[in-house]
Write a protein that holds these residues in place. Structure first.
Motif, short mmCIF file in Angstrom:
data_model
loop_
_atom_site.label_atom_id
_atom_site.label_comp_id
_atom_site.label_asym_id
_atom_site.label_seq_id
_atom_site.Cartn_x
_atom_site.Cartn_y
_atom_site.Cartn_z
N GLU A 162 1.17 -1.11 -0.22
CA GLU A 162 0.18 0.22 -0.37
C GLU A 162 0.88 1.19 -0.01
O GLU A 162 0.30 2.33 -0.43
CB GLU A 162 -0.39 0.24 1.03
CG GLU A 162 -1.99 -0.93 1.32
CD GLU A 162 -2.82 -0.90 2.15
OE1 GLU A 162 -1.92 -0.79 3.59
OE2 GLU A 162 -3.62 -2.02 2.20
N LYS A 164 4.14 1.33 -0.88
CA LYS A 164 4.06 1.28 -2.47
C LYS A 164 3.82 2.56 -3.19
O LYS A 164 3.48 2.87 -4.22
CB LYS A 164 4.98 0.19 -2.88
CG LYS A 164 6.09 0.23 -4.19
CD LYS A 164 6.40 -1.49 -4.57
CE LYS A 164 6.74 -1.39 -5.60
NZ LYS A 164 7.56 -2.32 -6.65
N ALA A 165 2.54 1.58 -3.54
CA ALA A 165 1.60 1.67 -4.77
C ALA A 165 0.74 3.77 -4.71
O ALA A 165 1.05 4.21 -4.80
CB ALA A 165 0.02 1.18 -4.47
N ASP A 166 1.25 4.62 -2.59
CA ASP A 166 0.48 5.30 -2.32
C ASP A 166 1.76 6.49 -2.60
O ASP A 166 1.30 7.03 -3.41
CB ASP A 166 1.18 5.23 -0.97
CG ASP A 166 0.41 6.86 -0.51
OD1 ASP A 166 -1.02 7.00 -0.60
OD2 ASP A 166 1.08 7.46 -0.09
N ARG A 167 2.53 5.58 -2.61
CA ARG A 167 3.89 6.35 -3.63
C ARG A 167 4.39 6.99 -5.05
O ARG A 167 4.30 7.22 -5.73
CB ARG A 167 5.70 5.91 -2.90
CG ARG A 167 5.92 6.25 -1.34
CD ARG A 167 6.82 5.69 -0.98
NE ARG A 167 7.56 6.01 0.65
CZ ARG A 167 8.57 5.97 1.02
NH1 ARG A 167 8.74 5.40 0.89
NH2 ARG A 167 8.73 6.30 2.29
N LYS A 168 3.77 6.03 -5.98
CA LYS A 168 4.05 5.28 -7.15
C LYS A 168 2.39 7.08 -7.61
O LYS A 168 2.59 7.50 -8.70
CB LYS A 168 3.41 4.37 -7.38
CG LYS A 168 3.74 3.58 -8.31
CD LYS A 168 3.67 3.18 -9.37
CE LYS A 168 3.83 2.52 -11.07
NZ LYS A 168 3.74 1.28 -11.34
N ASN A 169 1.93 6.33 -6.83
CA ASN A 169 0.13 7.43 -7.60
C ASN A 169 1.15 8.70 -6.89
O ASN A 169 0.48 9.89 -7.08
CB ASN A 169 -0.74 6.56 -6.27
CG ASN A 169 -1.70 5.22 -6.94
OD1 ASN A 169 -1.59 5.29 -8.47
ND2 ASN A 169 -1.64 5.16 -6.56
N GLY A 170 1.64 8.60 -5.66
CA GLY A 170 1.85 10.64 -5.02
C GLY A 170 3.05 11.00 -6.41
O GLY A 170 3.21 12.11 -7.11
N ASP A 171 3.69 10.41 -6.92
CA ASP A 171 4.34 10.63 -8.08
C ASP A 171 3.72 11.01 -9.05
O ASP A 171 5.18 12.04 -9.99
CB ASP A 171 5.59 9.18 -8.76
CG ASP A 171 7.04 9.10 -6.93
OD1 ASP A 171 6.54 9.23 -6.25
OD2 ASP A 171 7.33 7.93 -7.25
N LYS A 172 3.21 10.70 -9.59
CA LYS A 172 2.27 11.10 -10.93
C LYS A 172 1.88 12.44 -10.72
O LYS A 172 1.71 13.11 -11.73
CB LYS A 172 1.09 9.72 -11.55
CG LYS A 172 1.73 8.51 -11.69
CD LYS A 172 0.50 7.98 -11.89
CE LYS A 172 1.09 6.27 -12.55
NZ LYS A 172 0.35 5.08 -12.79
N THR A 173 1.22 12.80 -9.39
CA THR A 173 0.62 14.10 -9.38
C THR A 173 1.53 14.71 -8.88
O THR A 173 0.64 15.62 -8.91
CB THR A 173 -0.76 13.62 -8.75
OG1 THR A 173 -0.44 12.87 -7.34
CG2 THR A 173 -1.24 12.57 -8.93
N ASP A 174 2.19 14.96 -7.98
CA ASP A 174 2.80 15.64 -7.10
C ASP A 174 4.30 15.74 -7.33
O ASP A 174 5.05 14.44 -6.75
CB ASP A 174 2.41 15.59 -5.55
CG ASP A 174 3.16 16.81 -4.55
OD1 ASP A 174 3.71 17.47 -5.46
OD2 ASP A 174 3.01 16.81 -3.47
#
Length: 205
Positions: A162, A164-174
């Motif tokens: 979770e 890792k996914a949270d950081r990956k998604n964050g990378d796309k937006t911030d």
């Protein structure tokens, strides 16, 4: 070849387990650049991990800290030298300082767990190992420690996924998300209040 070349070459050899060759190249790096703080730290930590040359490791990490007093990595190395000298209270103070600077480093958190365990506080040690494992679920040594004390690793692995996914998604937006804290997934752990000056303590003979 400049000092940087020898530093990175030595680091690569150390990762491959070729410690003797790595040590010689780190020394060459320092010969070319006596102000190379990272080389002093790398050598000191490498020796501390192996439990050898601890007096020299202490001298080298002291030089590194004079060049950069606020490095969490350097403070962790100093703490680990104390740990290997069985000076656990001094180790705790220094590694706590490191954790204040780098709160989500899996190695520092693992070290805190080990120190608390040596101080006889197993209940305090386990949460640090758990947080370290969530941040680095591939660390077999931490997994072994947790399993030994009956900790179920599956929820921690899920938490790691979770995160890792949270950081990956964050990378796309911030773009700044890569330096964010995983506090949403991991409860913060307390560190000692150590705002005072660093103590001048020599390692055990």
């Amino acid at each position: 070849m400049d000092a940087s070349f020898y530093f990175w070459y030595a680091a690569a050899l150390e990762r491959e387990g070729r410690f003797d060759k790595a040590e010689k190249l780190f020394m060459k790096c320092l010969e070319l650049d006596p102000q190379h703080a990272e080389a002093y730290n790398y050598l000191a930590y490498m020796w501390a991990e192996k439990g050898i040359k601890l007096d020299q490791a202490f001298k080298y990490i002291t030089k590194a800290l004079k060049l950069n007093q606020k490095s969490g990595a350097f403070l962790d190395t100093l703490g680990w030298i104390y740990y290997m000298n069985e000076q656990y209270k001094e180790a705790l103070e220094q590694v706590n300082h490191a954790a204040e600077i780098i709160p989500d480093d899996p190695t520092i958190l693992d070290h805190l767990g080990d120190i608390f365990f040596k101080l006889g506080d197993e209940k305090q040690a386990i949460p640090y190992w758990e947080k370290s494992f969530v941040l680095d679920p591939g660390n077999g040594k931490v997994a072994e420690k947790l399993s030994r004390y009956g900790v179920d690793l599956e929820p921690l692995r899920k938490q790691a996924e979770e995160l890792k996914a949270d950081r990956k998604n964050g990378d796309k937006t911030d773009p700044s998300a890569t330096t964010g804290s995983p506090a949403l997934l991991i409860s913060p752990l307390p560190v000692l209040e150590t705002d005072g000056p660093q103590p001048e303590i020599d390692p055990a003979e």
